[in-house]
Enzyme design. Sequence first.
Site, PDB file in Angstrom:
ATOM      1  N   GLU A   5      -0.739   9.865 -26.934  1.00 29.13           N
ATOM      2  CA  GLU A   5      -1.380   9.764 -28.233  1.00 29.13           C
ATOM      3  C   GLU A   5      -0.373   9.623 -29.374  1.00 29.13           C
ATOM      4  O   GLU A   5      -0.664   9.018 -30.379  1.00 29.13           O
ATOM      5  CB  GLU A   5      -2.225  11.022 -28.523  1.00 29.13           C
ATOM      6  CG  GLU A   5      -3.269  11.339 -27.485  1.00 29.13           C
ATOM      7  CD  GLU A   5      -4.369  10.327 -27.388  1.00 29.13           C
ATOM      8  OE1 GLU A   5      -4.582   9.572 -28.346  1.00 29.13           O
ATOM      9  OE2 GLU A   5      -5.022  10.283 -26.332  1.00 29.13           O
ATOM     10  N   ASP A  14      -7.654   4.578 -35.618  1.00 36.39           N
ATOM     11  CA  ASP A  14      -7.231   4.224 -34.260  1.00 36.39           C
ATOM     12  C   ASP A  14      -7.657   2.786 -33.934  1.00 36.39           C
ATOM     13  O   ASP A  14      -8.321   2.138 -34.754  1.00 36.39           O
ATOM     14  CB  ASP A  14      -7.757   5.253 -33.251  1.00 36.39           C
ATOM     15  CG  ASP A  14      -9.218   5.104 -32.896  1.00 36.39           C
ATOM     16  OD1 ASP A  14      -9.912   4.211 -33.421  1.00 36.39           O
ATOM     17  OD2 ASP A  14      -9.702   5.908 -32.080  1.00 36.39           O
TER      18      ASP A  14
END
Length: 133
Positions: A5, A14
């Site tokens: 991540e 994202d």
Amino acid sequence: MGWYEGRSLVAYIDPVGIPTICEGFTHGVKMGDVATPAQCDALTRQEVARALAVVDASAPGLPDGPRVALASFVYNVGPGAYNGSTLLRKLRAGDVIGACKELPRWVYAGGRKLAGLVKRRNAEMQICLSGLR
């Protein structure tokens, strides 16, 4: 989880357009949010515990390799996607190896194949299969 991540103390969008912070945390995040490293650590612990609980409830007694790999997967895709997956159907049918081999299919986000997801899923599959063969 942070290996895949990354960590951002400031909210960002994202690849599928969801505001995200820390190591992929999305619940209630708004652009402009800021977190401390300690807050990120706490959120990560909370989300890992939730992912492990989902895996344990769906397939009790899994060996460590599949349990850890599937928790990483659930952390990333969420329990809804996991609960409706062919991967879980195979797992519940007792085909743990087949379930592990489903992981590399989950490499798309927003309709695009992402190199980071290819790497993550391959690593998850290797961890999932460890000790099973």
